[in-house]
Design a protein around this motif. Structure first.
Motif, PDB file in Angstrom:
ATOM      1  N   LEU A 140      41.543  43.503  51.044  1.00  0.00           N
ATOM      2  CA  LEU A 140      41.095  42.732  49.881  1.00  0.00           C
ATOM      3  C   LEU A 140      42.051  42.828  48.701  1.00  0.00           C
ATOM      4  O   LEU A 140      41.779  42.258  47.643  1.00  0.00           O
ATOM      5  CB  LEU A 140      39.696  43.195  49.444  1.00  0.00           C
ATOM      6  CG  LEU A 140      38.579  43.027  50.476  1.00  0.00           C
ATOM      7  CD1 LEU A 140      37.272  43.580  49.925  1.00  0.00           C
ATOM      8  CD2 LEU A 140      38.417  41.560  50.868  1.00  0.00           C
ATOM      9  N   GLY A 141      43.170  43.522  48.869  1.00  0.00           N
ATOM     10  CA  GLY A 141      44.113  43.660  47.769  1.00  0.00           C
ATOM     11  C   GLY A 141      45.493  44.021  48.266  1.00  0.00           C
ATOM     12  O   GLY A 141      45.710  44.300  49.454  1.00  0.00           O
ATOM     13  N   GLY A 142      46.449  44.031  47.340  1.00  0.00           N
ATOM     14  CA  GLY A 142      47.842  44.264  47.708  1.00  0.00           C
ATOM     15  C   GLY A 142      48.288  45.701  47.605  1.00  0.00           C
ATOM     16  O   GLY A 142      49.399  46.039  48.039  1.00  0.00           O
ATOM     17  N   GLY A 143      47.474  46.579  46.983  1.00  0.00           N
ATOM     18  CA  GLY A 143      47.864  47.974  46.843  1.00  0.00           C
ATOM     19  C   GLY A 143      49.005  48.196  45.878  1.00  0.00           C
ATOM     20  O   GLY A 143      49.676  49.229  45.928  1.00  0.00           O
ATOM     21  N   LYS A 144      49.236  47.242  44.981  1.00  0.00           N
ATOM     22  CA  LYS A 144      50.360  47.318  44.054  1.00  0.00           C
ATOM     23  C   LYS A 144      49.907  47.072  42.609  1.00  0.00           C
ATOM     24  O   LYS A 144      48.983  46.294  42.358  1.00  0.00           O
ATOM     25  CB  LYS A 144      51.421  46.270  44.411  1.00  0.00           C
ATOM     26  CG  LYS A 144      52.082  46.435  45.768  1.00  0.00           C
ATOM     27  CD  LYS A 144      53.110  47.539  45.753  1.00  0.00           C
ATOM     28  CE  LYS A 144      53.947  47.540  47.028  1.00  0.00           C
ATOM     29  NZ  LYS A 144      54.996  48.584  47.012  1.00  0.00           N
ATOM     30  N   TRP A 145      50.596  47.755  41.687  1.00  0.00           N
ATOM     31  CA  TRP A 145      50.495  47.405  40.274  1.00  0.00           C
ATOM     32  C   TRP A 145      51.426  46.225  40.008  1.00  0.00           C
ATOM     33  O   TRP A 145      52.543  46.191  40.540  1.00  0.00           O
ATOM     34  CB  TRP A 145      50.898  48.577  39.386  1.00  0.00           C
ATOM     35  CG  TRP A 145      49.994  49.767  39.498  1.00  0.00           C
ATOM     36  CD1 TRP A 145      50.075  50.764  40.416  1.00  0.00           C
ATOM     37  CD2 TRP A 145      48.871  50.063  38.675  1.00  0.00           C
ATOM     38  NE1 TRP A 145      49.074  51.685  40.226  1.00  0.00           N
ATOM     39  CE2 TRP A 145      48.312  51.289  39.158  1.00  0.00           C
ATOM     40  CE3 TRP A 145      48.268  49.443  37.587  1.00  0.00           C
ATOM     41  CZ2 TRP A 145      47.190  51.876  38.573  1.00  0.00           C
ATOM     42  CZ3 TRP A 145      47.160  50.029  36.999  1.00  0.00           C
ATOM     43  CH2 TRP A 145      46.626  51.227  37.496  1.00  0.00           C
ATOM     44  N   GLY A 146      50.974  45.260  39.211  1.00  0.00           N
ATOM     45  CA  GLY A 146      51.782  44.078  38.957  1.00  0.00           C
ATOM     46  C   GLY A 146      51.890  43.738  37.480  1.00  0.00           C
ATOM     47  O   GLY A 146      51.035  44.125  36.678  1.00  0.00           O
ATOM     48  N   LEU A 147      52.925  43.005  37.140  1.00  0.00           N
ATOM     49  CA  LEU A 147      53.195  42.624  35.750  1.00  0.00           C
ATOM     50  C   LEU A 147      53.944  41.302  35.736  1.00  0.00           C
ATOM     51  O   LEU A 147      54.759  41.033  36.627  1.00  0.00           O
ATOM     52  CB  LEU A 147      54.033  43.711  35.072  1.00  0.00           C
ATOM     53  CG  LEU A 147      54.526  43.445  33.649  1.00  0.00           C
ATOM     54  CD1 LEU A 147      53.353  43.357  32.684  1.00  0.00           C
ATOM     55  CD2 LEU A 147      55.497  44.542  33.228  1.00  0.00           C
ATOM     56  N   GLY A 148      53.687  40.490  34.714  1.00  0.00           N
ATOM     57  CA  GLY A 148      54.413  39.236  34.570  1.00  0.00           C
ATOM     58  C   GLY A 148      53.912  38.434  33.392  1.00  0.00           C
ATOM     59  O   GLY A 148      52.936  38.808  32.732  1.00  0.00           O
ATOM     60  N   PRO A 149      54.548  37.295  33.116  1.00  0.00           N
ATOM     61  CA  PRO A 149      54.147  36.452  31.991  1.00  0.00           C
ATOM     62  C   PRO A 149      53.087  35.428  32.398  1.00  0.00           C
ATOM     63  O   PRO A 149      52.972  35.053  33.575  1.00  0.00           O
ATOM     64  CB  PRO A 149      55.446  35.745  31.609  1.00  0.00           C
ATOM     65  CG  PRO A 149      56.156  35.600  32.931  1.00  0.00           C
ATOM     66  CD  PRO A 149      55.803  36.829  33.731  1.00  0.00           C
ATOM     67  N   THR A 150      52.327  34.980  31.433  1.00  0.00           N
ATOM     68  CA  THR A 150      51.387  33.885  31.639  1.00  0.00           C
ATOM     69  C   THR A 150      51.376  33.016  30.385  1.00  0.00           C
ATOM     70  O   THR A 150      51.704  33.476  29.285  1.00  0.00           O
ATOM     71  CB  THR A 150      49.969  34.412  31.951  1.00  0.00           C
ATOM     72  OG1 THR A 150      49.119  33.309  32.255  1.00  0.00           O
ATOM     73  CG2 THR A 150      49.380  35.169  30.767  1.00  0.00           C
ATOM     74  N   GLY A 151      51.018  31.762  30.553  1.00  0.00           N
ATOM     75  CA  GLY A 151      50.979  30.857  29.410  1.00  0.00           C
ATOM     76  C   GLY A 151      50.287  29.562  29.758  1.00  0.00           C
ATOM     77  O   GLY A 151      50.037  29.268  30.939  1.00  0.00           O
ATOM     78  N   LEU A 152      49.935  28.818  28.725  1.00  0.00           N
ATOM     79  CA  LEU A 152      49.318  27.517  28.946  1.00  0.00           C
ATOM     80  C   LEU A 152      49.632  26.598  27.786  1.00  0.00           C
ATOM     81  O   LEU A 152      49.972  27.036  26.675  1.00  0.00           O
ATOM     82  CB  LEU A 152      47.808  27.640  29.126  1.00  0.00           C
ATOM     83  CG  LEU A 152      46.963  28.064  27.934  1.00  0.00           C
ATOM     84  CD1 LEU A 152      46.522  26.855  27.103  1.00  0.00           C
ATOM     85  CD2 LEU A 152      45.717  28.805  28.400  1.00  0.00           C
ATOM     86  N   VAL A 153      49.538  25.313  28.062  1.00  0.00           N
ATOM     87  CA  VAL A 153      49.653  24.288  27.035  1.00  0.00           C
ATOM     88  C   VAL A 153      48.566  23.259  27.300  1.00  0.00           C
ATOM     89  O   VAL A 153      48.262  22.942  28.455  1.00  0.00           O
ATOM     90  CB  VAL A 153      51.062  23.640  27.019  1.00  0.00           C
ATOM     91  CG1 VAL A 153      51.364  22.955  28.339  1.00  0.00           C
ATOM     92  CG2 VAL A 153      51.207  22.678  25.856  1.00  0.00           C
ATOM     93  N   LEU A 154      47.953  22.757  26.233  1.00  0.00           N
ATOM     94  CA  LEU A 154      46.771  21.904  26.358  1.00  0.00           C
ATOM     95  C   LEU A 154      46.784  20.871  25.242  1.00  0.00           C
ATOM     96  O   LEU A 154      47.189  21.159  24.114  1.00  0.00           O
ATOM     97  CB  LEU A 154      45.504  22.768  26.257  1.00  0.00           C
ATOM     98  CG  LEU A 154      44.164  22.079  26.034  1.00  0.00           C
ATOM     99  CD1 LEU A 154      43.699  21.400  27.310  1.00  0.00           C
ATOM    100  CD2 LEU A 154      43.115  23.085  25.559  1.00  0.00           C
ATOM    101  N   MET A 155      46.338  19.668  25.576  1.00  0.00           N
ATOM    102  CA  MET A 155      46.146  18.637  24.562  1.00  0.00           C
ATOM    103  C   MET A 155      44.737  18.087  24.708  1.00  0.00           C
ATOM    104  O   MET A 155      44.320  17.716  25.808  1.00  0.00           O
ATOM    105  CB  MET A 155      47.171  17.507  24.704  1.00  0.00           C
ATOM    106  CG  MET A 155      47.043  16.442  23.604  1.00  0.00           C
ATOM    107  SD  MET A 155      48.327  15.150  23.702  1.00  0.00           S
ATOM    108  CE  MET A 155      47.881  14.361  25.231  1.00  0.00           C
TER     109      MET A 155
END
Length: 266
Positions: A140-155
């Motif tokens: 049910l999971g990857g067994g790893k700690w993860g990190l990264g960017p996220t973002g969104l744009v909306l009108m």
């Protein structure tokens, strides 16, 4: 997509001609906020998914409940930060040799977003995303700690909301025996507001596994409505999904239902 907003200032204060009082009492205003993943509205969505056609025999199913509290905080008069957590609970039937149920990996995101829309009514937010290896079963999971960017744009214009949410996760630590994680997620979405707090929406929840060179792309079509249970504002959602791309033994189609508790500023 929904999935992404979700503090102390009502989100309609971000839009011209509206305010906290109207957002609290007007189902159309609350529905409009729900179409904005970085609106200043505390919400607790409970999203149920049932996916069918998975497994080696094509008759397996995955049942999941995602608890997704969204809590905005006011950093200053110009900036908000929106915390979004995804806690997945899953039951896999006829996919593995034995059925498996439990908690998956938790995802935590933070969006830093201006309190006022930009030119042309553009709303945006960016920040970090974290993957926590909380799965109670290795399947049910990857067994790893993860990190990264996220973002969104909306009108948002009148009754229409159009936008895209994206993120990239890389594994940075965890079980050495487990494969590294490098996953892109892109969610274009569109929604159209109907009277009395009703909304029609569509989105693609496209994820790409860079290591396996594999897309998973469900198309989601849904209907939602804001209502009150006593004095508690809520929203329910129902919808269908069709997988346009999936890994071998992946699902073919599914259904989605959701219930969201809303906590506008009083």
């Amino acid at each position: 997509m929904s999935y992404a907003r979700h503090l102390t200032i009502a989100a309609m204060a971000l839009l011209p001609g509206t305010g906290a009082a109207s957002a609290q009492s007007d189902p159309d205003a609350l529905a409009r906020q729900l179409s904005n993943p970085v609106a200043s509205l505390i919400s607790v969505p409970l999203q149920f998914n049932a996916d069918f056609g998975a497994g080696p025999g094509g008759d397996g199913e995955n049942l999941s409940l995602k608890i997704q509290p969204v809590i905005p905080f006011e950093l200053s008069k110009d900036w908000n930060v929106i915390s979004r957590t995804i806690v997945p609970l899953s039951y896999e039937h006829d996919i593995f040799p034995d059925n498996v149920a439990g908690l998956g990996d938790i995802t935590q995101s933070f969006f830093f977003s201006p309190t006022q829309p930009g030119p042309g009514g553009i709303i945006w937010g960016v920040g970090p995303q974290f993957l926590l290896p909380t799965a109670t079963d290795s399947r049910l999971g990857g067994g790893k700690w993860g990190l990264g960017p996220t973002g969104l744009v909306l009108m948002q214009a009148d009754k229409l909301s159009v936008g895209v949410l994206a993120s990239q996760l890389w594994s940075v630590a965890g079980e050495a025996s487990r494969p590294d994680i490098s996953q892109l997620f892109v969610q274009p979405f569109v929604s159209y507001a109907l009277p009395e707090g009703q909304t029609l929406s569509a989105n693609l929840e496209a994820s790409y596994d860079w290591n396996a060179d594999q897309w998973t792309v469900p198309l989601n079509l849904s209907y939602s409505k804001v209502f009150k249970l006593g004095e508690q504002p809520m929203s329910f959602q129902v919808g269908l999904k069709k997988y346009l791309a999936a890994p071998d033994h992946g699902p073919d189609w599914g259904v989605r239902a959701g219930l969201t508790f809303l906590f506008p500023e009083r």
